[in-house]
Design a protein around this motif. Structure first.
Motif, PDB file in Angstrom:
ATOM      1  N   THR A 153       0.823  -1.207   0.000  1.00  0.00           N
ATOM      2  CA  THR A 153       0.000   0.000   0.000  1.00  0.00           C
ATOM      3  C   THR A 153       0.860   1.262   0.000  1.00  0.00           C
ATOM      4  O   THR A 153       1.961   1.283   0.572  1.00  0.00           O
ATOM      5  N   THR A 154       0.367   2.296  -0.639  1.00  0.00           N
ATOM      6  CA  THR A 154       1.095   3.568  -0.678  1.00  0.00           C
ATOM      7  C   THR A 154       1.161   4.234   0.690  1.00  0.00           C
ATOM      8  O   THR A 154       1.931   5.181   0.877  1.00  0.00           O
ATOM      9  N   TYR A 155       0.361   3.739   1.635  1.00  0.00           N
ATOM     10  CA  TYR A 155       0.325   4.327   2.979  1.00  0.00           C
ATOM     11  C   TYR A 155       1.266   3.602   3.948  1.00  0.00           C
ATOM     12  O   TYR A 155       1.305   3.930   5.129  1.00  0.00           O
TER      13      TYR A 155
END
Length: 261
Positions: A153-155
Motif C-alpha cells: 500500500t502507498t500508505y
C-alpha cells in the motif's frame, strides 16, 4: 438627485434579477438531481471539494437516503467518513470507515479506509505519556492490520513511521507509570511494570537496560523486607518467593544488562 435615484433603482432591479436567476438555476439543478444519481452525487460532493464539510456531510447523507442502490452510494459512504474526519469527529469517522471496509472489502479504496481508521485512532491518542494510551494501541493495531493486508500500500511508509512513534510512546508510558510506583514504594508494581516494558519493547536498549536495573532494585528491596519480616505481605511477591529467590531475580535482571553490553 433624480439621476442618482434612477441609477440606484436600476442596480437594485439588476440584483433582484440576478438573485432570481440564481434561485431558478438552483431549483432546476435540484429538479434534475431527483432522477439523476450522477448529478445528485456531484451536487452533494461540490461542498466537499470547496472544504465545506458540514454542508457536504448533510448532502451526502441525503444522497445515500435517496439513492441507496446507486453506483455512487459506495463513494458517498467514503466521502461521508471523510467529512467527519475533516471535521474532527474521529470516532464517528473510524466507525464509518470500518463499515466501508466491512461492506466493501475488495474496493480499490479499502486500503485508504483502513489507513484512515488507524489515523482516526491516532488523532484521538494523547501525546502525553502520563495519559492512558488506549487509542495509541488501537492505532498501532489498525496500522499493522493495514500493512498485513496490503503490504504494498502507498500508505505503508507513514503507517510504519506512526507505528514506531506509537510504540515508543507506549514504552515511555510504561516507564512513567513504573517510576510512579517506585516513588510510592510499591515495589511489586514497580518491578512488574518494568518487566512488562522489557518484555514488550526490547528494541529500546536504553529503556530496556534502565528497566532491568530498576526492577532488580525493587526485587532487592522486597528481599530485604522479606528477610526482616517473613510475614510482611505488602508486596505480592512475598506470598510466593523467599528472600533468596527475590535476590536471585535481581541478579538475573542485572545479568541481562551485562550481556547486552
Amino acid at each position: 438627485t433624480d439621476s442618482m435615484s434612477s441609477i440606484v433603482k436600476i442596480i437594485y432591479i439588476a440584483i433582484k434579477i440576478s438573485l432570481l436567476l440564481s434561485y431558478l438555476s438552483g431549483c432546476e439543478e435540484k429538479d434534475i438531481s431527483k432522477n439523476d444519481p450522477a448529478a445528485a452525487f456531484a451536487n452533494a460532493r461540490d461542498p466537499y471539494d470547496d472544504g465545506n464539510y458540514e454542508i457536504a456531510r448533510q448532502r451526502l447523507n441525503e444522497f445515500k437516503s435517496r439513492f441507496p442502490y446507486s453506483k455512487f452510494a459506495t463513494l458517498a459512504e467514503l466521502y461521508t467518513a471523510n467529512c467527519n474526519y475533516q471535521l474532527g469527529n474521529f470516532q464517528e469517522a473510524a466507525w464509518e470507515y470500518g463499515q466501508f471496509v466491512k461492506l466493501h472489502p475488495t474496493h480499490e479504496k479499502t486500503d485508504f479506509a483502513m489507513f484512515r481508521i488507524a489515523k482516526s485512532f491516532w488523532q484521538e491518542a494523547p501525546e502525553e505519556i502520563d495519559r492512558e494510551q488506549e487509542y495509541t494501541e488501537k492505532a498501532i493495531n489498525a496500522f499493522e492490520a493495514l500493512i498485513n493486508k496490503y503490504p504494498k500500500t502507498t500508505y505503508k511508509k507513514e503507517a510504519s513511521e506512526l507505528m514506531e512513534q506509537g510504540q515508543r510512546r507506549i514504552a515511555e508510558s510504561y516507564n512513567f507509570v513504573a517510576e510512579y510506583y517506585c516513588k510510592m514504594e510499591i515495589e511489586h508494581a514497580c518491578a512488574w511494570r518494568y518487566i512488562m516494558l522489557m518484555t514488550k519493547f526490547p528494541q529500546y536498549t536504553k529503556l530496556y537496560e534502565s528497566a532491568a536495573l530498576k526492577a532488580a532494585n525493587s526485587f532487592e528491596k522486597m528481599a530485604a523486607i522479606k528477610a526482616e519480616d517473613p510475614n510482611n505481605d505488602k508486596n505480592i511477591y512475598f506470598k510466593e518467593l523467599s528472600a533468596d529467590q527475590l535476590r536471585a531475580r535481581a541478579r538475573d535482571l542485572r545479568k541481562l544488562v551485562t550481556k547486552k553490553k
